[in-house]
Enzyme design. Structure first.
Site, mmCIF file in Angstrom:
data_model
loop_
_atom_site.group_PDB
_atom_site.id
_atom_site.type_symbol
_atom_site.label_atom_id
_atom_site.label_comp_id
_atom_site.label_asym_id
_atom_site.label_seq_id
_atom_site.Cartn_x
_atom_site.Cartn_y
_atom_site.Cartn_z
ATOM 1 C CG HIS A 1 -0.880 -5.244 0.513
ATOM 2 N ND1 HIS A 1 -0.880 -4.250 -0.439
ATOM 3 C CD2 HIS A 1 -1.533 -4.709 1.578
ATOM 4 C CE1 HIS A 1 -1.502 -3.172 0.028
ATOM 5 N NE2 HIS A 1 -1.908 -3.439 1.254
ATOM 6 C CE LYS B 1 -2.867 1.733 8.714
ATOM 7 N NZ LYS B 1 -1.645 1.773 7.887
ATOM 8 C CG HIS C 1 -2.190 1.121 -0.375
ATOM 9 N ND1 HIS C 1 -0.889 0.799 -0.100
ATOM 10 C CD2 HIS C 1 -2.939 0.515 0.583
ATOM 11 C CE1 HIS C 1 -0.855 0.031 0.980
ATOM 12 N NE2 HIS C 1 -2.077 -0.159 1.409
ATOM 13 C CD GLU D 1 -8.367 0.001 0.311
ATOM 14 O OE1 GLU D 1 -8.715 -0.838 1.157
ATOM 15 O OE2 GLU D 1 -7.349 0.711 0.441
#
Length: 429
Positions: free
Chosen positions: A74, A79, A224, A227
């Site tokens: 992951h 980014k 995802h 979180e």
């Protein structure tokens, strides 16, 4: 053709394929066994406890550990390394999202993406990573640009790193024709369908939609989820229930799963049972979640942000550890070094009794979840993709950076010099 021995290697038993009982009995208190590994061409030709005397060249590890190369399940290569131009002003999750969006709109053209992603791959390769899954922001026109860059890099790096990519958008973006177009783009590129399961009144329906799109195209899924420390965040449970309801046959991976650690025991047990029944793999991102979770200005964080790693593994669920973000607003630090990830995870989540049991979390288990057979283990007939460390026991291994590691790919020692940050200076101006 390369033909030599790596002698006096301390290998975690958990990383060996087909371990004879005698080796198990010879392992020390840290579950390390002293072995000698013969490399012939690109393959491991022999593994033995008997010191070789056949006259072949030898590299003496002097009791240092020998691991298979890492598998990083992951990451966010698109980014990566934007921190100098896109610093998170307060370190919070919300500001991370806003800062990345601003940077992407201003800078994420093909050249910018290519150079930063390639930089990350150079770091990963030098540290000893052999396979990476990256999530790619895939909203609107950005999807076309980012996936094209990814496919170019996947081809260029094919002989060094196996690359996979996952589409990353909020799940509502899969509604209607736009969602079908994105799913088709991912399928054409040979990717994995994914997204962020944000809290939403229609979240269960959004998950159903994604499972349907994936099933129609024969794609695996990577979410995802949760979180946050908010106990009301139950996306992991919803994904598991949906997978069971739809009899989904592909592999599902769920990342983060932080809120699970904050929920009542009965709820946790029910969710874990569903996750196990659905065959879902979990990936924990301890460094990034430690950085983001529980952050309030001027206050000391009260919790570590990690999911219930021990409890999930005890239930027979495959649990991997991975890098996540690197030098961007979601995590200001990192160097694509999976040993650092493993070292921090051991300390953050108390994975130290015994440590050796957790070595597959950055090798064999993520390889399994990525569908990569014969990766992440040491055994006869397996690829000679290996890392030799000077650290002998785990205290030595995890006390220093092991920057002087030996990395062997396809049987050959590679250069491990890292790229200089200055090569990206013009992009940061």
């Amino acid at each position: 053709m390369e033909h030599y021995w790596l002698i006096n290697a301390s290998i975690p038993v958990s990383l060996l394929r087909n371990v004879p009982d005698a080796w198990l009995q010879a392992a020390n208190a840290e579950h390390l066994v002293r072995l000698h590994v013969q490399i012939q061409g690109e393959t491991i030709a022999a593994v033995t406890p008997i010191l070789p005397t056949d006259g072949l060249a030898q590299i003496d590890l002097r009791g240092g550990q020998l691991w298979p190369c890492f598998v990083d399940l992951h990451t966010h290569l698109d980014k990566g390394h934007i921190w100098p131009r896109a610093m998170n002003p307060d370190g919070t999750f919300g500001q991370a999202i806003a800062t990345v969006q601003t940077d992407a709109q201003a800078h994420w053209r093909a050249e910018d993406l290519y150079r930063r992603m390639d930089f990350g791959l150079q770091c990963s390769y030098a540290h000893g990573t052999q396979a990476i899954r990256t999530h790619l922001d895939s909203w609107g026109e950005q999807a076309t640009v980012s996936w094209a860059v990814f496919q170019q890099l996947r081809a260029e790096w094919a002989d060094r790193i196996t690359l996979q990519a996952v589409s990353l958008v909020s799940l509502d973006k899969y509604a209607g024709v736009e969602g079908e177009m994105l799913a088709d783009l991912v399928a054409t590129a040979g990717g994995i369908l994914g997204g962020v399961a944000y809290p939403h009144p229609d979240l269960a329906a959004q998950i159903d939609r994604l499972l349907a799109l994936a099933s129609e195209r024969g794609l695996d899924l990577d979410f995802h989820v949760d979180e946050t420390e908010d106990t009301a965040a139950i996306a992991l449970s919803l994904v598991a229930k949906a997978a069971l309801r739809h009899h989904f046959s592909g592999q599902i991976v769920c990342g983060h799963c932080c809120s699970l650690a904050m929920q009542p025991p009965a709820q946790v047990q029910a969710t874990i049972a569903d996750v196990q029944a659905a065959g879902i793999g979990i990936v924990s991102l301890p460094q990034c979640n430690l950085y983001l979770q529980g952050r309030l200005p001027g206050q000391t964080p009260r919790w570590r942000g990690v999911t219930l790693i021990h409890e999930l593994a005890q239930a027979g669920i495959p649990v991997a550890l991975a890098s996540d973000n690197c030098r961007d607003p979601f995590h200001a630090f990192g160097d694509h070094d999976v040993l650092e990830v493993f070292s921090q995870a051991v300390k953050i989540a108390h994975l130290d009794h015994p440590i050796a049991a957790w070595c597959p979390s950055v090798t064999a288990i993520p390889a399994q979840l990525m569908g990569l057979a014969h990766r992440g283990q040491i055994g006869v007939g397996l690829p000679a993709d290996l890392i030799g460390f000077k650290g002998r026991g785990f205290s030595e291994l995890l006390a220093r950076s092991q920057h002087d590691r030996l990395v062997i790919r396809a049987g050959k020692r590679i250069a491990t010099a890292l790229p200089d940050y200055s090569v990206l200076d013009d992009l940061m101006a």
